[in-house]
Design an enzyme around this catalytic site. Sequence first.
Site, mmCIF file in Angstrom:
data_model
loop_
_atom_site.group_PDB
_atom_site.id
_atom_site.type_symbol
_atom_site.label_atom_id
_atom_site.label_comp_id
_atom_site.label_asym_id
_atom_site.label_seq_id
_atom_site.Cartn_x
_atom_site.Cartn_y
_atom_site.Cartn_z
ATOM 1 N N ASP A 183 0.807 -1.229 0.000
ATOM 2 C CA ASP A 183 0.000 0.000 0.000
ATOM 3 C C ASP A 183 0.846 1.288 0.000
ATOM 4 O O ASP A 183 1.521 1.582 0.995
ATOM 5 C CB ASP A 183 -0.922 0.040 1.224
ATOM 6 N N ASN A 185 -4.207 3.742 -0.816
ATOM 7 C CA ASN A 185 -4.030 4.892 0.084
ATOM 8 C C ASN A 185 -3.151 5.977 -0.539
ATOM 9 O O ASN A 185 -2.608 6.825 0.171
ATOM 10 C CB ASN A 185 -3.383 4.451 1.403
ATOM 11 N N HIS A 240 -10.255 0.819 0.513
ATOM 12 C CA HIS A 240 -10.282 2.269 0.270
ATOM 13 C C HIS A 240 -10.457 2.611 -1.213
ATOM 14 O O HIS A 240 -10.254 3.766 -1.605
ATOM 15 C CB HIS A 240 -8.996 2.920 0.802
ATOM 16 N N HIS A 271 -6.193 -8.654 -0.108
ATOM 17 C CA HIS A 271 -6.278 -7.475 0.747
ATOM 18 C C HIS A 271 -7.118 -7.850 1.962
ATOM 19 O O HIS A 271 -8.349 -7.897 1.903
ATOM 20 C CB HIS A 271 -6.924 -6.332 -0.050
ATOM 21 N N HIS A 302 -2.839 -4.527 3.068
ATOM 22 C CA HIS A 302 -3.836 -3.908 3.954
ATOM 23 C C HIS A 302 -3.328 -3.617 5.365
ATOM 24 O O HIS A 302 -3.709 -2.613 5.932
ATOM 25 C CB HIS A 302 -5.130 -4.733 4.043
HETATM 26 FE FE LIG Z 1 -4.015 0.203 2.937
HETATM 27 FE FE LIG Z 2 -6.916 -1.610 3.152
#
Ligand SMILES: [Fe+2]
Ligand SMILES: [Fe+2]
Length: 271
Positions: free
Chosen positions: A8, A40, A68, A153, A178
């Site tokens: 991420d 993110n 997200h 994830h 994640h």
């Molecule tokens: Fe994340």
């Molecule tokens: Fe996540």
Amino acid sequence: MRLLFLGDIVGRSGREAVLAGLPRWRDELKLDLVVVNAENASHGFGLSPQIARDLLEGGVDAITLGNHAWDRRDLIGQIDQFSQIARPLNYPVGTPGRGSCVINISRERKVLVVNVMGRIFMDPLDDPFRAVEQLLSQHRLGVTVQAIIIDVHAETTSEKMGFGHFFDGRASLVVGTHTHIPTADHRILPKGTAYQTDAGMCGDYDSIIGMEKGNALRRLLKKVPTERFQPAMGTATVSGLMVETDDKTGLALKVCPFRQGGDLSPYLPNF
Ligand SMILES: [Fe+2]
Ligand SMILES: [Fe+2]
């Protein structure tokens, strides 16, 4: 085939570190394909279409997402224009975007990139195991695609480990995302799939999973609502793993962590 998967990307510090380093890493590590999780990337929440373009023009071949995915609403209407972005496969039928993408490295070399979300301590979604199994029935590893990368994830180590074992021998790499913390269990499973429970994040580790510490701590200590979390802006560690696969079988030959910059101890693959 030489694959780099990065966990991420969190905010500007993560983005800039990835984009600054990628041209050199692509060259020095002779990478054939780079996949990043970018759920993110836009100020810690979601992925804007412009940042998606910046990553894809800056040396990233495919992008995965997660819970997200839609924090930046502008991606919802535009995701169908991006053939290199995969959002969770087990989102309900009719959700914009796709759960997997096929990246053409050359005429003879294709890679299937899958994004799927776990269900333990996460949103209730369709069974991720069956969703991936059904998708894989449409591909043949080493025949129709030379590599398959599955980004799971998910929150729990158990669900991700289950995924690794269930798809062992049917994917080149099963890697978790994640949690934003890299795990030290990279290895090749008995039937030839490379595995790591979590790739970690590309972001400032002097933080709470990428977010500025003060605000996050206040929420933990006082149990009161606080302002929206802000991503930490210190120097990022770029964290993930590198895999070498056999094009004929699609299975992994070598796997190694990748960590560069920032606070975590550096590690550069030596194969
Ligand atoms: Fe994340
Ligand atoms: Fe996540």
